[in-house]
Design a protein around this motif. Structure first.
Motif, PDB file in Angstrom:
ATOM      1  N   PRO A  43      56.586 -47.069 -31.265  1.00  0.00           N
ATOM      2  CA  PRO A  43      56.891 -47.967 -32.369  1.00  0.00           C
ATOM      3  C   PRO A  43      58.279 -48.583 -32.218  1.00  0.00           C
ATOM      4  N   ALA A  44      58.404 -49.853 -32.582  1.00  0.00           N
ATOM      5  CA  ALA A  44      59.650 -50.587 -32.377  1.00  0.00           C
ATOM      6  C   ALA A  44      60.822 -49.936 -33.096  1.00  0.00           C
ATOM      7  N   THR A  45      60.611 -49.500 -34.328  1.00  0.00           N
ATOM      8  CA  THR A  45      61.708 -48.888 -35.078  1.00  0.00           C
ATOM      9  C   THR A  45      62.215 -47.649 -34.364  1.00  0.00           C
ATOM     10  N   ALA A 205      56.659 -34.300 -37.477  1.00  0.00           N
ATOM     11  CA  ALA A 205      55.381 -34.131 -36.785  1.00  0.00           C
ATOM     12  C   ALA A 205      54.893 -35.442 -36.179  1.00  0.00           C
ATOM     13  N   PHE A 206      55.073 -36.546 -36.902  1.00  0.00           N
ATOM     14  CA  PHE A 206      54.440 -37.800 -36.499  1.00  0.00           C
ATOM     15  C   PHE A 206      55.424 -38.848 -36.001  1.00  0.00           C
ATOM     16  N   LEU A 207      56.702 -38.484 -35.887  1.00  0.00           N
ATOM     17  CA  LEU A 207      57.701 -39.380 -35.316  1.00  0.00           C
ATOM     18  C   LEU A 207      57.291 -39.775 -33.902  1.00  0.00           C
ATOM     19  N   PRO A 238      50.952 -41.060 -46.691  1.00  0.00           N
ATOM     20  CA  PRO A 238      50.715 -42.512 -46.661  1.00  0.00           C
ATOM     21  C   PRO A 238      51.754 -43.300 -45.882  1.00  0.00           C
ATOM     22  N   GLU A 239      52.960 -42.769 -45.711  1.00  0.00           N
ATOM     23  CA  GLU A 239      53.965 -43.515 -44.947  1.00  0.00           C
ATOM     24  C   GLU A 239      53.685 -43.477 -43.447  1.00  0.00           C
ATOM     25  N   ILE A 240      52.806 -42.582 -42.996  1.00  0.00           N
ATOM     26  CA  ILE A 240      52.546 -42.439 -41.559  1.00  0.00           C
ATOM     27  C   ILE A 240      51.502 -43.474 -41.146  1.00  0.00           C
ATOM     28  N   PRO A 245      52.704 -51.391 -32.490  1.00  0.00           N
ATOM     29  CA  PRO A 245      54.062 -50.871 -32.342  1.00  0.00           C
ATOM     30  C   PRO A 245      55.145 -51.862 -32.719  1.00  0.00           C
ATOM     31  N   ARG A 246      54.818 -53.139 -32.789  1.00  0.00           N
ATOM     32  CA  ARG A 246      55.807 -54.145 -33.172  1.00  0.00           C
ATOM     33  C   ARG A 246      56.056 -54.153 -34.675  1.00  0.00           C
ATOM     34  N   ASP A 247      55.156 -53.575 -35.441  1.00  0.00           N
ATOM     35  CA  ASP A 247      55.303 -53.520 -36.895  1.00  0.00           C
ATOM     36  C   ASP A 247      56.388 -52.503 -37.234  1.00  0.00           C
ATOM     37  N   PRO A 248      57.435 -52.891 -37.979  1.00  0.00           N
ATOM     38  CA  PRO A 248      58.523 -51.952 -38.270  1.00  0.00           C
ATOM     39  C   PRO A 248      58.096 -50.759 -39.120  1.00  0.00           C
ATOM     40  N   GLU A 249      56.924 -50.811 -39.739  1.00  0.00           N
ATOM     41  CA  GLU A 249      56.459 -49.689 -40.544  1.00  0.00           C
ATOM     42  C   GLU A 249      55.580 -48.714 -39.763  1.00  0.00           C
ATOM     43  N   THR A 250      55.304 -49.016 -38.510  1.00  0.00           N
ATOM     44  CA  THR A 250      54.430 -48.161 -37.705  1.00  0.00           C
ATOM     45  C   THR A 250      55.142 -46.887 -37.282  1.00  0.00           C
TER      46      THR A 250
END
Length: 404
Positions: A43-45, A205-207, A238-240, A245-250
């Motif tokens: 993910p981009a972020t 866990a999901f980073l 829900p935040e996961i 990957p270009r989406d900053p919320e991914t």
């Protein structure tokens, strides 16, 4: 910490080279982020934070001077990078090698050709750093073994990789193996701050789709607080977001590395009577997030977006089960351990996080596992000595005796 204006001209030059690397990483951040997404689906972020952490680490290497003062370099330090966090690896291993006066030669994972292309341009102005391209990791490793100038080698991977290189350890002064982390556990003790703990375990866990060796994979929770903890964990799911990957919320991009998908498949197949708590995808590169309730998670090698919630009768049972880990790489806990537990966990695991409050592991924390999860082999006068546990990179990449 010594004042930088008191260091020798040679050391001042090293620090300036390290700052140059830091600046060049920062300047190429956008390209590195795109490359990480295209190479491995990062993910981009997350990829952007990796670059920021690496650049800051290189820009502040003066903090590491006490670890190298009066020590001698090994010569050439070589490293085979894993596919995750290449900028961080360049900073931690490469930066520490340079601070100690060594040359640094490295190979990127075959999974990250775009990242390698950008990093080759990043390091080009620094003659002591060489990114070798055109070789797969096995051939790079063979050449490192055969090259008498390479005195230190850093590798990572599955247990089979460590076993192969351990047979070649006599060719080096020091061989590092960052092995599999298995399923790093967390424990929530009865007085744990549950909201903070739930936030940590879900995000850790999901980073990056769980594609770091330090990501939490199982959480042991006493039954008296289990339902409250589970509800808080579910509230944060829900935040996961899984997606582009270009989406900053991914949080979880496509899992592009086939071996990671294979390890996920094996772990999921090994679950006994699982209860999946959250909707997930399992379609080619699109995987997870796997949030599962299970009585006894398998003790296997695993990478990827997976978190097991494990109810236990008592805190003591949680500690006892965690201490049986085949891969004692990292353990975290929240709340107050019962008597003797903190000491037992600290002795058993390479790294322990006591009520942690971060998202990314600070780069200057000691790193390394124990047992099958990692070791260092040192060649002392022809005798190989094995040790394990967490270490500080800059302190390890200089000879353990004064210069001269």
């Amino acid at each position: 910490m010594p004042e930088e204006n008191l260091v020798s001209p040679e050391m001042a030059e090293r620090l300036e080279r390290l700052r140059l690397l830091g600046r060049r990483l920062a300047q190429r951040k956008a390209e590195l982020v795109v490359a990480a997404g295209e190479d491995i689906g990062a993910p981009a972020t997350i990829a952007g934070i990796e670059v920021d952490l690496a650049a800051d680490y290189l820009n502040t290497m003066a903090e590491e001077l006490p670890h190298v003062a009066g020590k001698a370099p090994y010569g050439t330090v070589a490293a085979i990078f894993p596919y995750d966090a290449a900028p961080v690896m360049l900073a931690r291993v490469g930066g520490s090698a340079l601070l100690g006066g060594n040359r640094f030669r490295f190979s990127c994972s075959s999974q990250t050709p775009r990242t390698a292309s950008v990093l080759q341009e990043v390091v080009a102005p620094v003659p002591e750093v060489e990114l070798v391209t055109g070789l797969d990791n096995k051939e790079f490793g063979r050449r490192a073994v055969a090259d008498p100038e390479v005195r230190v080698l850093f590798i990572s991977g599955g247990g089979e990789v460590g076993a192969i290189y351990a047979q070649e350890a006599a060719h080096f002064d020091k061989l590092f193996f960052a092995g599999p982390s298995g399923l790093p556990p967390a424990i929530l003790f009865r007085d744990a701050p549950l909201e903070r703990a739930a936030t940590f375990v879900v995000r850790r866990a999901f980073l990056n789709g769980g594609q770091y060796c330090t990501t939490i994979k199982r959480v042991y929770i006493p039954r008296e607080i289990y339902e409250r903890a589970k509800d808080l964990i579910l509230a944060r799911m829900p935040e996961i977001k899984v997606g582009d990957p270009r989406d900053p919320e991914t949080w979880i991009g496509p899992i592009k590395v086939e071996r990671t998908r294979v390890l996920l498949d094996r772990a999921l197949a090994a679950l006994k009577h699982p209860r999946f708590l959250w909707p997930f995808q399992q379609n080619g590169e699109w995987q997870g997030p796997f949030l599962v309730e299970v009585e006894d998670p398998p003790d296997v090698e695993l990478f990827g977006p997976f978190l097991a919630l494990v109810p236990v009768a008592t805190e003591e049972e949680a500690v006892a089960r965690v201490l049986k880990s085949r891969y004692p790489f990292l353990a975290a806990w929240f709340g107050t351990p019962p008597p003797g537990a903190r000491e037992a966990l600290t002795a058993a695991f390479g790294m322990t996080y006591d009520n942690p409050d971060f998202l990314f592991t600070p780069l200057r924390l000691p790193f390394g596992g124990k047992g099958e999860s990692g070791w260092i082999l040192e060649n002392r006068n022809g005798e190989l000595r094995r040790r394990d546990g967490a270490f500080i990179y800059s302190a390890e990449l200089v000879r353990p005796f004064p210069a001269g």
